[in-house]
Design an enzyme around this catalytic site. Structure first.
Site, PDB file in Angstrom:
ATOM      1  N   PRO A   1      -2.149   1.803   1.327  1.00  0.00           N
ATOM      2  CG  PRO A   1      -4.346   1.154   0.942  1.00  0.00           C
ATOM      3  CD  PRO A   1      -3.019   0.630   1.397  1.00  0.00           C
ATOM      4  CG  PHE A   2      -4.918   6.346   3.358  1.00  0.00           C
ATOM      5  CD1 PHE A   2      -5.493   7.362   2.603  1.00  0.00           C
ATOM      6  CD2 PHE A   2      -5.638   5.184   3.564  1.00  0.00           C
ATOM      7  CE1 PHE A   2      -6.766   7.224   2.079  1.00  0.00           C
ATOM      8  CE2 PHE A   2      -6.915   5.037   3.043  1.00  0.00           C
ATOM      9  CZ  PHE A   2      -7.482   6.065   2.292  1.00  0.00           C
ATOM     10  NE  ARG A   3       4.175   8.907   1.840  1.00  0.00           N
ATOM     11  CZ  ARG A   3       4.969   8.360   0.903  1.00  0.00           C
ATOM     12  NH1 ARG A   3       4.464   8.008  -0.272  1.00  0.00           N
ATOM     13  NH2 ARG A   3       6.238   8.180   1.157  1.00  0.00           N
ATOM     14  CG  LEU A   4      -1.357   4.533   7.065  1.00  0.00           C
ATOM     15  CD1 LEU A   4      -2.730   4.232   7.644  1.00  0.00           C
ATOM     16  CD2 LEU A   4      -0.488   5.284   8.074  1.00  0.00           C
ATOM     17  CG  HIS A   5       4.384   2.741   2.898  1.00  0.00           C
ATOM     18  ND1 HIS A   5       3.431   2.810   1.897  1.00  0.00           N
ATOM     19  CD2 HIS A   5       5.036   3.933   2.866  1.00  0.00           C
ATOM     20  CE1 HIS A   5       3.520   3.976   1.283  1.00  0.00           C
ATOM     21  NE2 HIS A   5       4.474   4.679   1.861  1.00  0.00           N
TER      22      HIS A   5
END
Length: 197
Positions: free
Chosen positions: A174-178
């Site tokens: 989520p939230f591009r916090l890969h």
């Protein structure tokens, strides 16, 4: 499995992810982007199909006279990038490349459909094609030549194994916090690090 299994073996993790992709991807879960480069560093990339993976590395097959075959002969380094959209995961592999053994190439070639084996003889891969008819004519001619018995593997057709020195497993979060886990070859084992997304 949700892709969060922990192990110090990136090949085992890759195999688990590939098994999940085989169940979820609608087409060719073993499709992978293969990047090669000329000796002076000019890159090129194309899609190939992974045909084997084991502790030694990742195997694909090709016409040795193709652009990728020529580049790998001159500069035996490659990168692979798998992307499974249904799983929101990707895997990147970088390493030295070596030819597969004659026995491995023969065994895989023999497992291919008859028409695919004829196509390997007929296709002058990566070279200009004057017409579709020329390709179909060549397939028909090889079909007549090998109408009876086995179709031998062409001497210009074989496989390569990418010997991984670096494997990155990437998961969408989520939230591009890969999540990015990188495995670096370290002797017989692996050194692991996590990267910022």
């Amino acid at each position: 499995m949700d892709g969060t299994a922990t192990t110090d073996d990136p090949i085992a993790l890759f195999e688990a992810w590939m098994a999940e992709a085989a169940a979820s991807e609608p087409n060719d879960p073993n499709a992978v982007c293969l990047a090669t480069a000329t000796p002076d560093g000019a890159p090129s990339a194309r899609m190939v199909l992974l045909k084997g993976v084991d502790a030694r590395g990742f195997v694909f097959y090709t016409n040795l006279e193709s652009r990728k075959g020529g580049e790998l002969a001159a500069n035996p380094q490659a990168a692979l990038c798998f992307h499974w959209k249904t799983l929101a995961r990707s895997v990147r592999v970088e390493g030295q490349v070596e030819p597969v053994s004659e026995a491995e190439a023969d065994a895989y070639y023999a497992s291919r459909a008859r028409t695919s084996r004829l196509g390997a003889w007929a296709s002058k891969q990566s070279r200009p094609l004057e017409s579709r008819f020329a390709l179909e004519k060549a397939v028909a001619e090889y079909g007549l030549k090998y109408a009876i018995g086995e179709i031998p593997r062409p001497p210009f057709w074989s496989g390569f194994r990418v010997l991984p020195r670096r494997i990155e497993l990437w998961r969408d979060m989520p939230f591009r916090l890969h999540e990015r886990r990188v495995f670096h070859r370290d002797g017989a084992g692996w050194r692991i690090e996590t990267l910022y997304p």
